[in-house]
Design a protein around this motif. Structure first.
Motif, PDB file in Angstrom:
ATOM      1  N   ASN A   9      -0.281  -4.657   3.017  1.00  0.00           N
ATOM      2  CA  ASN A   9       0.847  -5.452   1.911  1.00  0.00           C
ATOM      3  C   ASN A   9       0.254  -5.388   0.655  1.00  0.00           C
ATOM      4  N   ALA A  10      -0.725  -5.760   0.613  1.00  0.00           N
ATOM      5  CA  ALA A  10      -1.414  -6.290  -0.731  1.00  0.00           C
ATOM      6  C   ALA A  10      -1.912  -4.956  -1.603  1.00  0.00           C
ATOM      7  N   LEU A  11      -2.701  -4.165  -0.524  1.00  0.00           N
ATOM      8  CA  LEU A  11      -3.392  -3.291  -1.292  1.00  0.00           C
ATOM      9  C   LEU A  11      -2.740  -1.744  -1.212  1.00  0.00           C
ATOM     10  N   ILE A  12      -2.728  -1.284   0.047  1.00  0.00           N
ATOM     11  CA  ILE A  12      -2.259  -0.100   0.375  1.00  0.00           C
ATOM     12  C   ILE A  12      -0.800   0.199  -0.037  1.00  0.00           C
ATOM     13  N   LEU A  13      -0.006  -0.666   0.124  1.00  0.00           N
ATOM     14  CA  LEU A  13       1.446  -0.861  -0.488  1.00  0.00           C
ATOM     15  C   LEU A  13       1.351  -1.254  -2.162  1.00  0.00           C
ATOM     16  N   LEU A 266       6.854  -3.424  13.191  1.00  0.00           N
ATOM     17  CA  LEU A 266       7.026  -4.686  12.893  1.00  0.00           C
ATOM     18  C   LEU A 266       5.742  -5.649  13.803  1.00  0.00           C
ATOM     19  N   LYS A 267       5.517  -5.129  15.041  1.00  0.00           N
ATOM     20  CA  LYS A 267       4.765  -5.757  15.804  1.00  0.00           C
ATOM     21  C   LYS A 267       3.324  -5.697  15.185  1.00  0.00           C
ATOM     22  N   MET A 282       4.860 -12.008  -3.335  1.00  0.00           N
ATOM     23  CA  MET A 282       4.487 -10.722  -3.020  1.00  0.00           C
ATOM     24  C   MET A 282       5.505  -9.980  -2.263  1.00  0.00           C
ATOM     25  N   ILE A 283       6.397 -10.856  -1.331  1.00  0.00           N
ATOM     26  CA  ILE A 283       7.093 -10.128  -0.612  1.00  0.00           C
ATOM     27  C   ILE A 283       8.643 -10.589  -0.910  1.00  0.00           C
ATOM     28  N   LEU A 284       8.735 -12.017  -0.644  1.00  0.00           N
ATOM     29  CA  LEU A 284      10.373 -12.307  -0.816  1.00  0.00           C
ATOM     30  C   LEU A 284      10.951 -12.041  -1.850  1.00  0.00           C
ATOM     31  N   GLY A 309       7.543   0.690  -0.833  1.00  0.00           N
ATOM     32  CA  GLY A 309       6.499   0.357   0.310  1.00  0.00           C
ATOM     33  C   GLY A 309       7.232  -0.206   1.547  1.00  0.00           C
ATOM     34  N   LEU A 310       6.763   0.446   2.696  1.00  0.00           N
ATOM     35  CA  LEU A 310       7.752   0.111   3.975  1.00  0.00           C
ATOM     36  C   LEU A 310       7.719  -1.241   4.424  1.00  0.00           C
ATOM     37  N   ALA A 311       6.771  -2.038   4.017  1.00  0.00           N
ATOM     38  CA  ALA A 311       6.877  -3.261   4.464  1.00  0.00           C
ATOM     39  C   ALA A 311       7.735  -4.238   3.627  1.00  0.00           C
TER      40      ALA A 311
END
Length: 333
Positions: A9-13, A266-267, A282-284, A309-311
């Protein structure tokens, strides 16, 4: 694998072209050094290896040219309003050449679009380079001045395994240093941002379609710089694993991606602490802003192909769910 996905979430994406350029340069220097060392042993062997490698590349490029569509569909959604259509494609920002070309339904969605949108316009290298100052400390400090002893030890362990001299990167801020190091580690594991899905579509769109940004480099760098040293270390340094584990996790991640299994993804993501400042920023917050921007595309009359990013797309706080909550019908393709 879950700790790796959280790092994703923080790097690849979050890997951007400017990071790719720096990491690529570092890797190229490493490869040149290795080639010189081989030459000292026997120049004839190097020549043979180069010829074999060149023949292999040419053979793969020829096969790629002949192949119009592949088997990987990944994660694609369609959103409609009146005469406007928005495709949303979940990306992983690294990959390998064997991913391409993608499934026909994905390639056709891209071809039918008027506008291609990424988190960042990675084709605008001049604009990205202008933001490079945000990656470094400008007051004479180095990353070592901002890390705990545990963080410094982690860096030494990772760099020793990779045989990577990070002296020239010492002025990088914690998050950018961690991103460079992670990118180098992933490249060693066989995955490269140059083959990331974002890069693939941006390169195809350049000169052929209008390119827009969901966020932009300045926004992303500002956000990352606003995390505390402790938050940056936790998410960008301490989560680094060894090379073997990184390769294993990436292989598993891409197997899930290729299968298009949302439940499995998701899992793999696992449960995040949704109460933290890190998750909120970072997300919300980003998902809320990107959802609003995508909603605005529905009033333009153009067809959009959005790569994010998929996440950001899946899950309870994902863009797809946010759009559905607003009353839109979002179709998984």
């Amino acid at each position: 694998m879950r700790s790796f996905i959280r790092r994703a979430n923080a790097l690849i994406l979050m890997l951007t072209l400017i990071m790719t350029l720096f990491v690529g340069a570092a890797c190229n220097r490493e490869e040149v050094a290795l080639e010189k060392e081989d030459a000292k042993v026997t120049s004839s062997n190097v020549d043979v290896k180069k010829k074999e490698k060149r023949a292999d590349v040419e053979e793969k490029e020829e096969a790629s040219t002949e192949k119009k569509y592949g088997d990987v569909k990944g994660f694609l959604w369609e959103l409609n309003k009146d005469n406007t259509k928005v495709y949303m494609y979940g990306s992983i920002h690294v990959g390998d050449k064997n991913l391409y070309p993608l499934h026909q339904v994905v390639e056709d969605a891209f071809e039918s679009s008027d506008v291609v949108v990424g988190e960042i316009d990675m084709t605008n290298t001049a604009k990205l380079t202008d933001q490079a100052f945000q990656l470094v400390y400008t007051n004479g400090e180095t990353v070592l001045d901002h890390l705990s002893e545990e963080g410094k030890k982690k860096i030494d362990e990772v760099c020793e395994e990779l045989d990577f001299n990070y002296t020239l990167l010492k002025t990088q801020k914690i998050w950018s240093f961690g991103s460079f190091l992670s990118g180098y580690q992933m490249k060693k594991a066989g995955y490269d941002a140059n083959y990331g899905i974002d890069m693939y579509f941006m390169n195809k769109a350049k000169g052929n379609k209008r390119i827009e940004e969901l966020e932009g480099a300045e926004f992303q760098f500002d956000m990352l710089n606003n995390f505390t040293d402790e938050e940056q270390e936790k998410y960008f340094i301490m989560s680094l694993t060894n090379l073997e584990e990184t390769k294993k996790d990436l292989d598993e991640l891409f197997e899930i991606y290729k299968s298009g299994d949302e439940s499995a993804m998701l899992k793999a993501l696992g449960e995040e602490d949704r109460s933290t400042n890190y998750y909120k920023k970072m997300i919300l917050d980003r998902n809320i802003n990107m959802t609003s921007k995508i909603e605005g595309y529905l009033n333009t009359g153009d067809t959009y192909f959005v790569v994010a990013g998929l996440a950001h797309l899946i899950g309870e706080d994902g863009i797809v769910k946010m759009l559905q909550d607003k009353g839109y019908t979002v179709i998984r393709k």
